[in-house]
Design a protein around this motif. Structure first.
Motif, PDB file in Angstrom:
ATOM      1  N   LEU A 405       0.832  -1.201   0.000  1.00  0.00           N
ATOM      2  CA  LEU A 405       0.000   0.000   0.000  1.00  0.00           C
ATOM      3  C   LEU A 405       0.869   1.254   0.000  1.00  0.00           C
ATOM      4  N   PRO A 406       0.501   2.287  -0.779  1.00  0.00           N
ATOM      5  CA  PRO A 406       1.269   3.542  -0.775  1.00  0.00           C
ATOM      6  C   PRO A 406       0.984   4.355   0.482  1.00  0.00           C
ATOM      7  N   ARG A 407       1.736   5.410   0.672  1.00  0.00           N
ATOM      8  CA  ARG A 407       1.599   6.237   1.869  1.00  0.00           C
ATOM      9  C   ARG A 407       0.401   7.176   1.781  1.00  0.00           C
ATOM     10  N   ARG A 408      -0.169   7.366   0.618  1.00  0.00           N
ATOM     11  CA  ARG A 408      -1.329   8.244   0.478  1.00  0.00           C
ATOM     12  C   ARG A 408      -2.194   7.748  -0.674  1.00  0.00           C
ATOM     13  N   ILE A 409      -3.470   8.118  -0.602  1.00  0.00           N
ATOM     14  CA  ILE A 409      -4.404   7.921  -1.709  1.00  0.00           C
ATOM     15  C   ILE A 409      -5.222   9.209  -1.859  1.00  0.00           C
ATOM     16  N   ASP A 410      -5.586   9.533  -3.090  1.00  0.00           N
ATOM     17  CA  ASP A 410      -6.274  10.787  -3.372  1.00  0.00           C
ATOM     18  C   ASP A 410      -7.729  10.590  -3.794  1.00  0.00           C
ATOM     19  N   ALA A 411      -8.092   9.441  -4.294  1.00  0.00           N
ATOM     20  CA  ALA A 411      -9.464   9.182  -4.738  1.00  0.00           C
ATOM     21  C   ALA A 411      -9.732   7.692  -4.615  1.00  0.00           C
ATOM     22  N   VAL A 412     -11.016   7.361  -4.554  1.00  0.00           N
ATOM     23  CA  VAL A 412     -11.450   5.970  -4.419  1.00  0.00           C
ATOM     24  C   VAL A 412     -12.469   5.688  -5.504  1.00  0.00           C
ATOM     25  N   PHE A 413     -12.243   4.587  -6.211  1.00  0.00           N
ATOM     26  CA  PHE A 413     -13.224   4.088  -7.174  1.00  0.00           C
ATOM     27  C   PHE A 413     -13.785   2.780  -6.633  1.00  0.00           C
ATOM     28  N   MET A 414     -15.115   2.640  -6.678  1.00  0.00           N
ATOM     29  CA  MET A 414     -15.768   1.453  -6.121  1.00  0.00           C
ATOM     30  C   MET A 414     -16.766   0.903  -7.136  1.00  0.00           C
ATOM     31  N   ASP A 415     -16.586  -0.349  -7.475  1.00  0.00           N
ATOM     32  CA  ASP A 415     -17.557  -1.099  -8.266  1.00  0.00           C
ATOM     33  C   ASP A 415     -17.875  -2.373  -7.488  1.00  0.00           C
ATOM     34  N   PRO A 416     -18.627  -2.245  -6.386  1.00  0.00           N
ATOM     35  CA  PRO A 416     -18.854  -3.392  -5.503  1.00  0.00           C
ATOM     36  C   PRO A 416     -19.804  -4.397  -6.132  1.00  0.00           C
ATOM     37  N   PRO A 417     -19.858  -5.592  -5.598  1.00  0.00           N
ATOM     38  CA  PRO A 417     -20.860  -6.566  -6.093  1.00  0.00           C
ATOM     39  C   PRO A 417     -22.268  -6.070  -5.816  1.00  0.00           C
ATOM     40  N   TRP A 418     -23.113  -6.171  -6.840  1.00  0.00           N
ATOM     41  CA  TRP A 418     -24.485  -5.656  -6.757  1.00  0.00           C
ATOM     42  C   TRP A 418     -25.468  -6.685  -6.221  1.00  0.00           C
ATOM     43  N   GLY A 419     -25.046  -7.903  -6.053  1.00  0.00           N
ATOM     44  CA  GLY A 419     -25.954  -8.941  -5.576  1.00  0.00           C
ATOM     45  C   GLY A 419     -26.268  -9.988  -6.623  1.00  0.00           C
ATOM     46  N   GLY A 420     -25.492 -10.048  -7.708  1.00  0.00           N
ATOM     47  CA  GLY A 420     -25.743 -11.038  -8.748  1.00  0.00           C
ATOM     48  C   GLY A 420     -26.469 -10.432  -9.937  1.00  0.00           C
ATOM     49  N   VAL A 421     -26.820 -11.299 -10.875  1.00  0.00           N
ATOM     50  CA  VAL A 421     -27.456 -10.845 -12.113  1.00  0.00           C
ATOM     51  C   VAL A 421     -28.947 -10.606 -11.939  1.00  0.00           C
ATOM     52  N   ASP A 422     -29.491 -10.873 -10.770  1.00  0.00           N
ATOM     53  CA  ASP A 422     -30.929 -10.728 -10.541  1.00  0.00           C
ATOM     54  C   ASP A 422     -31.316  -9.334 -10.056  1.00  0.00           C
ATOM     55  N   TYR A 423     -30.415  -8.362 -10.154  1.00  0.00           N
ATOM     56  CA  TYR A 423     -30.767  -7.027  -9.645  1.00  0.00           C
ATOM     57  C   TYR A 423     -31.887  -6.389 -10.462  1.00  0.00           C
ATOM     58  N   GLU A 424     -32.096  -6.846 -11.705  1.00  0.00           N
ATOM     59  CA  GLU A 424     -33.164  -6.288 -12.521  1.00  0.00           C
ATOM     60  C   GLU A 424     -34.547  -6.646 -11.985  1.00  0.00           C
ATOM     61  N   VAL A 425     -34.630  -7.700 -11.160  1.00  0.00           N
ATOM     62  CA  VAL A 425     -35.934  -8.124 -10.653  1.00  0.00           C
ATOM     63  C   VAL A 425     -36.515  -7.099  -9.684  1.00  0.00           C
ATOM     64  N   LEU A 426     -35.687  -6.163  -9.210  1.00  0.00           N
ATOM     65  CA  LEU A 426     -36.146  -5.155  -8.261  1.00  0.00           C
ATOM     66  C   LEU A 426     -36.964  -4.049  -8.922  1.00  0.00           C
ATOM     67  N   GLY A 427     -36.989  -4.000 -10.229  1.00  0.00           N
ATOM     68  CA  GLY A 427     -37.786  -2.977 -10.902  1.00  0.00           C
ATOM     69  C   GLY A 427     -36.921  -1.901 -11.531  1.00  0.00           C
ATOM     70  N   LYS A 428     -37.578  -1.003 -12.253  1.00  0.00           N
ATOM     71  CA  LYS A 428     -36.865   0.015 -13.007  1.00  0.00           C
ATOM     72  C   LYS A 428     -36.084   0.953 -12.104  1.00  0.00           C
ATOM     73  N   ASN A 429     -36.647   1.383 -11.011  1.00  0.00           N
ATOM     74  CA  ASN A 429     -35.966   2.270 -10.050  1.00  0.00           C
ATOM     75  C   ASN A 429     -36.015   1.671  -8.649  1.00  0.00           C
ATOM     76  N   GLY A 430     -35.844   0.361  -8.558  1.00  0.00           N
ATOM     77  CA  GLY A 430     -36.042  -0.311  -7.285  1.00  0.00           C
ATOM     78  C   GLY A 430     -34.788  -0.663  -6.525  1.00  0.00           C
ATOM     79  N   TYR A 431     -33.590  -0.366  -7.055  1.00  0.00           N
ATOM     80  CA  TYR A 431     -32.365  -0.751  -6.350  1.00  0.00           C
ATOM     81  C   TYR A 431     -32.024   0.293  -5.301  1.00  0.00           C
ATOM     82  N   ASP A 432     -31.986  -0.145  -4.053  1.00  0.00           N
ATOM     83  CA  ASP A 432     -31.711   0.726  -2.910  1.00  0.00           C
ATOM     84  C   ASP A 432     -30.365   0.323  -2.320  1.00  0.00           C
ATOM     85  N   LEU A 433     -29.463   1.297  -2.159  1.00  0.00           N
ATOM     86  CA  LEU A 433     -28.130   0.983  -1.648  1.00  0.00           C
ATOM     87  C   LEU A 433     -28.169   0.474  -0.217  1.00  0.00           C
TER      88      LEU A 433
END
Length: 582
Positions: A405-433
């Motif tokens: 690990l370096p001594r500093r970091i300036d930004a963080v990028f996150m692409d976490p697991p969304w819960g599998g390929v079934d996230y579409e079953v939650l609806g058009k605007n149904g995904y809640d973090l």
């Protein structure tokens, strides 16, 4: 003769009066003929009344079953004004006791349907009726921006997918600032509580971008990103055929030896979207949003590296803008595949380092305000320490543990697991973090395996041969409702955090609070703004919607920058002729 004729006519008239011919559809006369006794008259009157009553009763029963026209001279219950007419169950019939809720009457409350709620008093609490403007801005404004991207799979003219963008010029965004010590409970628009933050959604006017790639034409030679000519060599239950057909969309150099596992085929960001996100981060680095040495570039942490899609995109940026990419993942095999894939793209060996560790542990206990703090004395030790990792060099890149690990970091990028390929079953605007995203922090407590009862069975050897003969049972197909209820249910133990807590941890780890969050396309924008308020962000944030060939693929949220200029002071929206004529 004349007297005989008069006598005959008189007798004929008296005969008619006594027996009168019964015409079809008419009742026999109730008048008493001359010379008839009063007893016979009363009996006939009773008989006539009985026949009329039976005829009306039969007509009512026939109407209730068949709704056919009533026989002649039979009065319908609709026409009768008697007491039994108000017992009709049909909503089309009148009466004071009609059961239809749309009819009036004293007994109208006997309807079987529940009464409608009067929501007129709450109409102002609906998000559409809660107006945010320069006089009353929201605490957090989610600024949505459409990004059009094109690849060789565009078999149409891009102009066909262009739709006029409708934006609201009345929305005003507050300036950005970060308040980590003030964490009010964020709520949806219109909350009556005075200490709750409000969320508004605004949209940037869409500037259509022409497609700059060659479209498919006969005799044109180029590598198509969608290829179905080669059959899928993987098990369809592990790698679906549609993911295999889009393998070149994930990596343009897939045919040169790109390595992916089963999860990587559906979790890696497509290369054209990953390059677009990397350019956005480079713009933040060059616009003084991230304070750093101009000659050295920034250090970005890819918290969920996977097979290296986004890490390779960050590595393509020049070193004076992004100097180092820290690729973190808990799966060592994924890190080795990411290092191999980076070598195919010619990323400099010193620019990427691969760390095998839990990214939540690194963000919580290794960095604070961008500085490395794990080697500093602290009053509270971490609840657990990751196991030691043997450092190696794979494909020219260093792969190891926390010592990289370096001594500093300036930004963080996150692409976490969304819960599998079934996230579409939650609806058009149904995904809640907060509800639908679960990130494992600590591993589950190991449980001792049960004792082997091989000798107690006495016939345990048959189980070995049964594994060859018995087919593997197929998974039972669940309904959409069951899939939605079981979405991202973690069967294993351990400690988990949700998407809002992950954002809060990442914001505290860097000094400039710049966090880039890759999310599903059906993410609810109101709850996303709620999570931003809960993490300490105030004012505004930007949400890029990636449209690939005219179809929405993913969205990326940018926190820690000033994006209010995208919607503030917009010119008035031109009104269409159809609107002016209304």
């Amino acid at each position: 003769r004349r007297s005989l004729l008069v006598l005959a006519v008189t007798s004929w008239i008296s005969c008619i009066l006594q027996t009168g011919p019964k015409m079809e559809g008419q009742e026999r006369s109730n008048s008493m003929p001359v010379g008839e006794s009063s007893g016979n008259s009363n009996n006939k009157r009773k008989n006539n009344h009985r026949r009329n009553r039976n005829r009306n009763r039969n007509a009512r029963s026939a109407d209730s079953t068949t709704r056919s026209p009533h026989p002649n001279n039979s009065r319908s219950p609709i026409q009768n004004n008697n007491k039994n007419n108000n017992k009709s169950k049909s909503p089309h019939r009148g009466g004071s006791m009609s059961r239809s809720p749309m009819r009036g009457g004293k007994n109208n409350n006997k309807s079987r349907s529940p009464p409608r709620r009067n929501n007129s008093s709450r109409r102002g609490h609906h998000p559409r009726h809660y107006q945010h403007n320069a006089e009353n801005p929201a605490d957090m404004t989610v600024i949505c921006n459409r990004c059009d991207l094109w690849d060789s799979a565009a078999h149409f003219q891009p102009d066909e997918t262009h739709q006029p963008n409708h934006y609201n010029t009345d929305v005003f965004a507050k300036p950005y600032h970060f308040a980590p010590d003030v964490s009010p409970t964020a709520s949806l628009p219109g909350s009556a509580s005075p200490d709750c933050g409000t969320v508004a959604i605004a949209r940037v006017p869409h500037h259509f971008v022409k497609c700059d790639i060659p479209l498919r034409a006969e005799g044109q030679a180029y590598c198509d990103v969608v290829d179905t000519s080669i059959p899928n060599p993987h098990d369809p239950e592990v790698v679906h055929d549609k993911y295999w057909a889009q393998r070149r969309r994930l990596f343009s150099k897939f045919d040169q030896g790109i390595q992916l596992d089963g999860q990587g085929f559906y979790s890696v960001t497509p290369e054209i979207i990953a390059d677009h996100v990397a350019k956005r981060v480079a713009e933040l680095a060059t616009s003084d949003v991230i304070p750093h040495d101009a000659s050295a570039g920034i250090v970005i942490l890819d918290a969920f590296c996977g097979c290296g899609g986004n890490s390779i995109a960050f590595g393509k940026i020049p070193a004076n803008i992004i100097s180092k990419v820290v690729c973190v993942d808990t799966d060592r095999s994924k890190l080795l595949k990411a290092a191999h894939n980076a070598s195919l793209y010619g990323i400099p060996k010193e620019k990427l380092v691969f760390v095998e560790c839990n990214s939540i542990f690194i963000l919580q206990h290794c960095y604070k305000d961008g500085q490395f703090i794990l080697d500093q004395p602290t009053a509270q030790l971490p609840p657990y320490m990751p196991p030691p990792v043997m450092p190696i060099v794979h494909a020219g890149y260093h792969v190891g543990g926390l010592d990289l690990l370096p001594r500093r970091i300036d930004a963080v990028f996150m692409d976490p697991p969304w819960g599998g390929v079934d996230y579409e079953v939650l609806g058009k605007n149904g995904y809640d973090l907060q509800k639908n995203m679960k990130i494992q922090v600590s591993p589950p407590v190991p449980v001792a395996p049960p004792e082997d009862d091989y000798e107690a069975d006495g016939d345990g050897c048959d189980d070995f041969f049964d594994t060859f003969a018995a087919p593997k049972p197929k998974a039972k197909q669940m309904s959409q409702k069951a899939r939605k209820a079981n979405f991202n249910k973690q069967a294993e133990g351990g400690h988990f955090i949700d998407g809002m807590e992950l954002l809060r941890v990442a914001a505290k780890a860097v000094s400039a609070r710049v966090v880039v969050y890759d999310l599903p396309r059906n993410t609810n924008k109101l709850t996303l703004g709620k999570c931003a308020l809960g993490a300490g962000y105030r004012g505004n944030m930007k949400l890029d919607e990636h449209y690939l060939n005219g179809r929405l693929k993913t969205v990326t949220a940018y926190f820690g920058g000033e994006f209010s200029d995208l919607i503030n002071n917009l010119p008035p929206r031109p009104r269409s002729k159809s609107v002016d004529n209304m």
